[in-house]
Structures are given as structure tokens and as C-alpha cells.
Scaffold this motif. Sequence first.
Motif, PDB file in Angstrom:
ATOM      1  N   ASN A 102       0.820  -1.210   0.000  1.00  0.00           N
ATOM      2  CA  ASN A 102       0.000   0.000   0.000  1.00  0.00           C
ATOM      3  C   ASN A 102       0.854   1.261   0.000  1.00  0.00           C
ATOM      4  N   VAL A 103       1.855   1.294   0.888  1.00  0.00           N
ATOM      5  CA  VAL A 103       2.716   2.476   0.980  1.00  0.00           C
ATOM      6  C   VAL A 103       3.534   2.637  -0.299  1.00  0.00           C
ATOM      7  N   PHE A 104       4.095   1.543  -0.786  1.00  0.00           N
ATOM      8  CA  PHE A 104       4.896   1.585  -1.998  1.00  0.00           C
ATOM      9  C   PHE A 104       4.055   2.074  -3.177  1.00  0.00           C
ATOM     10  N   SER A 105       2.799   1.637  -3.234  1.00  0.00           N
ATOM     11  CA  SER A 105       1.931   2.009  -4.355  1.00  0.00           C
ATOM     12  C   SER A 105       1.569   3.485  -4.322  1.00  0.00           C
ATOM     13  N   VAL A 106       1.354   4.047  -3.127  1.00  0.00           N
ATOM     14  CA  VAL A 106       1.073   5.483  -3.034  1.00  0.00           C
ATOM     15  C   VAL A 106       2.251   6.276  -3.583  1.00  0.00           C
ATOM     16  N   LEU A 107       3.443   5.786  -3.342  1.00  0.00           N
ATOM     17  CA  LEU A 107       4.638   6.466  -3.838  1.00  0.00           C
ATOM     18  C   LEU A 107       4.668   6.498  -5.369  1.00  0.00           C
ATOM     19  N   GLN A 108       3.965   5.554  -5.996  1.00  0.00           N
ATOM     20  CA  GLN A 108       3.971   5.489  -7.449  1.00  0.00           C
ATOM     21  C   GLN A 108       3.112   6.573  -8.095  1.00  0.00           C
ATOM     22  N   ALA A 109       2.449   7.378  -7.267  1.00  0.00           N
ATOM     23  CA  ALA A 109       1.719   8.526  -7.806  1.00  0.00           C
ATOM     24  C   ALA A 109       2.667   9.661  -8.168  1.00  0.00           C
ATOM     25  N   ALA A 110       3.940   9.506  -7.852  1.00  0.00           N
ATOM     26  CA  ALA A 110       4.917  10.578  -8.102  1.00  0.00           C
ATOM     27  C   ALA A 110       4.931  11.062  -9.553  1.00  0.00           C
ATOM     28  N   PRO A 111       4.906  10.161 -10.578  1.00  0.00           N
ATOM     29  CA  PRO A 111       4.899  10.668 -11.960  1.00  0.00           C
ATOM     30  C   PRO A 111       3.675  11.519 -12.279  1.00  0.00           C
ATOM     31  N   ILE A 112       2.534  11.191 -11.659  1.00  0.00           N
ATOM     32  CA  ILE A 112       1.332  11.986 -11.868  1.00  0.00           C
ATOM     33  C   ILE A 112       1.530  13.379 -11.279  1.00  0.00           C
ATOM     34  N   VAL A 113       2.083  13.423 -10.083  1.00  0.00           N
ATOM     35  CA  VAL A 113       2.370  14.701  -9.426  1.00  0.00           C
ATOM     36  C   VAL A 113       3.391  15.487 -10.238  1.00  0.00           C
ATOM     37  N   MET A 114       4.394  14.784 -10.773  1.00  0.00           N
ATOM     38  CA  MET A 114       5.429  15.442 -11.563  1.00  0.00           C
ATOM     39  C   MET A 114       4.834  16.141 -12.776  1.00  0.00           C
ATOM     40  N   THR A 115       3.876  15.488 -13.444  1.00  0.00           N
ATOM     41  CA  THR A 115       3.247  16.073 -14.625  1.00  0.00           C
ATOM     42  C   THR A 115       2.470  17.324 -14.257  1.00  0.00           C
ATOM     43  N   ALA A 116       1.697  17.252 -13.171  1.00  0.00           N
ATOM     44  CA  ALA A 116       0.933  18.422 -12.725  1.00  0.00           C
ATOM     45  C   ALA A 116       1.867  19.550 -12.315  1.00  0.00           C
ATOM     46  N   PHE A 117       2.931  19.212 -11.610  1.00  0.00           N
ATOM     47  CA  PHE A 117       3.898  20.209 -11.152  1.00  0.00           C
ATOM     48  C   PHE A 117       4.555  20.899 -12.351  1.00  0.00           C
ATOM     49  N   TRP A 131      -4.562  15.585 -18.271  1.00  0.00           N
ATOM     50  CA  TRP A 131      -5.193  16.163 -17.084  1.00  0.00           C
ATOM     51  C   TRP A 131      -6.242  15.213 -16.521  1.00  0.00           C
ATOM     52  N   ILE A 132      -6.990  14.577 -17.410  1.00  0.00           N
ATOM     53  CA  ILE A 132      -7.980  13.596 -16.951  1.00  0.00           C
ATOM     54  C   ILE A 132      -7.276  12.437 -16.257  1.00  0.00           C
ATOM     55  N   ALA A 133      -6.148  11.996 -16.827  1.00  0.00           N
ATOM     56  CA  ALA A 133      -5.386  10.896 -16.222  1.00  0.00           C
ATOM     57  C   ALA A 133      -4.860  11.294 -14.836  1.00  0.00           C
ATOM     58  N   ILE A 134      -4.466  12.555 -14.684  1.00  0.00           N
ATOM     59  CA  ILE A 134      -3.990  13.027 -13.389  1.00  0.00           C
ATOM     60  C   ILE A 134      -5.110  12.947 -12.347  1.00  0.00           C
ATOM     61  N   LEU A 135      -6.307  13.419 -12.726  1.00  0.00           N
ATOM     62  CA  LEU A 135      -7.444  13.374 -11.806  1.00  0.00           C
ATOM     63  C   LEU A 135      -7.817  11.937 -11.466  1.00  0.00           C
ATOM     64  N   LEU A 282       1.058   5.655 -16.203  1.00  0.00           N
ATOM     65  CA  LEU A 282       1.563   5.270 -17.517  1.00  0.00           C
ATOM     66  C   LEU A 282       1.034   6.209 -18.600  1.00  0.00           C
ATOM     67  N   TYR A 283      -0.231   6.591 -18.485  1.00  0.00           N
ATOM     68  CA  TYR A 283      -0.821   7.494 -19.494  1.00  0.00           C
ATOM     69  C   TYR A 283      -0.185   8.875 -19.439  1.00  0.00           C
ATOM     70  N   THR A 284       0.018   9.391 -18.224  1.00  0.00           N
ATOM     71  CA  THR A 284       0.602  10.732 -18.115  1.00  0.00           C
ATOM     72  C   THR A 284       2.021  10.776 -18.657  1.00  0.00           C
ATOM     73  N   MET A 285       2.686   9.617 -18.680  1.00  0.00           N
ATOM     74  CA  MET A 285       4.060   9.565 -19.167  1.00  0.00           C
ATOM     75  C   MET A 285       4.149   9.328 -20.680  1.00  0.00           C
ATOM     76  N   ARG A 286       2.985   9.207 -21.335  1.00  0.00           N
ATOM     77  CA  ARG A 286       3.015   9.015 -22.788  1.00  0.00           C
ATOM     78  C   ARG A 286       3.643  10.223 -23.448  1.00  0.00           C
ATOM     79  N   ARG A 287       4.413   9.972 -24.489  1.00  0.00           N
ATOM     80  CA  ARG A 287       5.093  11.072 -25.185  1.00  0.00           C
ATOM     81  C   ARG A 287       4.141  11.730 -26.162  1.00  0.00           C
TER      82      ARG A 287
END
Length: 287
Positions: A102-117, A131-135, A282-287
Motif C-alpha cells: 500500500n505504501v509503496f503504491s502510493v509512492l507510485q503517484a509521483a509521476p502523476i504529481v510530476m506532470t501536474a507540477f 489532465w484527466i489521467a492526473i485526476l 503510464l498514461y501521463t508519461m506518454r510522449r
Amino acid sequence: MKARGDMGEGYRKGIAAMCAAVACFATTDGLMKLATETLPVSQVITTRGLIALTLMCVVAIGAKLWRHIADLFHPLVLLRTVFEMSMIVTYVTALSRLPLANVFSVLQAAPIVMTAFAAFVWGEQVRLGRWIAILVGFVGVALITKPTPSTFEPAMALAIIASLCVAGRDLTTSRIPRTLPSLLITFSATLASTLAGGLLSTVEPWHPVGLREALLLGGAALALAIGNYVIIVAYRNAPVSVVSPFRYMGVAFAIVFGFAVWGTIPDAVALAGIVIVVLAGLYTMRR
């Protein structure tokens, strides 16, 4: 301008480094969680850090890293250090109180946060689909953390803060000039986590360390040192959008580790949240 072949080689090196990094980080997380069963969080962080620093000093001396010691005070290196210190304290504390997966998986939200940031702070153009993928990704985090008064674990707030710190750390890493040695940045990260543990130890009593704890922390230190180095290699050899999706390989590893050692797996709601976070990331990291 790099030739296509050179870029392909760099991408392959970056992807391989990211896969190795997540394997190392999942391993060190599991070993540290085992250690926190008998030792306080501050002692686990500090002892692991001291072991890792000892290993790194041997390598650093051989690589004549002292020639670049002034680069430890580069503004971006210092910023990365702050993120690293904040992340290690919040993450290990959450890890000591909650299931690994659970804790490790929450950490995997980092790429989503990175995109928003990157969109809000750096003005990077982000398509509507991302943006939809981030939400959606944040909905996945909510399913994992279960933020209702009756089901929310306070330690999950620390896991969320740790995820924000990881996003800041990795974005900062991608901006550090390539002229600064990766080994130096790895050393600064290890030193930062050790100092963070030392500061936390002022409010926690330490316990005697037995052979079991020494082996666990030694293994965690080795995995941490390798992981910190190869993740820097990953971000320096390929774009964030190329290597970041491969961090999700660590989720499966954490779930298997948690089941094998503690006999625990996330419940159906949390598993759904994990899947959503992974797919959104994965979607937010699409090029």
C-alpha cells in the motif's frame, strides 16, 4: 545533436537503470520494514545510512570524488537534498505502520504529481487527456488511502507527503547539470537521509542492534546505494517520459514481497486503486 543510434542506446540504458532502481528500492523498503519491527524509525534510517555512506566513501575515494566536493552546494543539489530528507522520514515512518504494498503504491503517484507540477510551475503544455489521467490517478490514490474518518490511517498522510517529495526530488534530478558526477549526487542523497535519521533520533530512544537487524540494515544499505546511483543514471540517459513508466514494475515486487514475508495483500478496493494509479501514471508519461 545526438544520432538516432546514440539516443536508442541511451534510452535502453535509462530503462535498464530504472528497472534495476525499482528492484533495489522495493528490496530496501522490505528490509527496512522488517527492521522497524524491532528498532525505531530513526535508528533504522541512520544505521542504514551510515552503512551506505561507508560503502560509498570507499567508492568515492577511488573515484577521487573529493575534487568535486564543492558541487555538493550547487543549488539544485541542495534542493534535491531537502526533498530526500523529507521523503525518507515520512516514507519510512509510514512503512513501519502500514502494509508494504500500500505504501509503496502510493509512492507510485509521483509521476502523476510530476506532470501536474511541470504544468503549473514550469508552464509545460499538458493535453486534456493527461489532465484527466492526473485526476483519475488521484482517485486511485484515494482508493488506496481510503480517506474516510472510519477507514483512513493517519500514517497514509505521511505516504502521500513522501510521494510529493519523490516528485520534487526526481524533477530536480532531471534539471541538475550533467557535468556534476552522478556518484556525487548519490552521495549527497545518502548523506541527507542519514542526517534526517540523526535529527529524528533526538526524539526517539535507540535499541541494541542484533545480528538479524545488522544483516537487514546492511542489505538495505547496499540496495539503497545501488538504487540511488542507477536512478540518477536512468534520468540522465533518457527523458523522464521514457523511463518513469518502468518504476511501476516495483509495485508487483512489493505485493509479492509483502505476501511472502507478512502474508498480506491489499484488499480489493486498494488493489483497484493500485491498478488505477499505475494506468494513470503510464498514461501521463506518454510522449
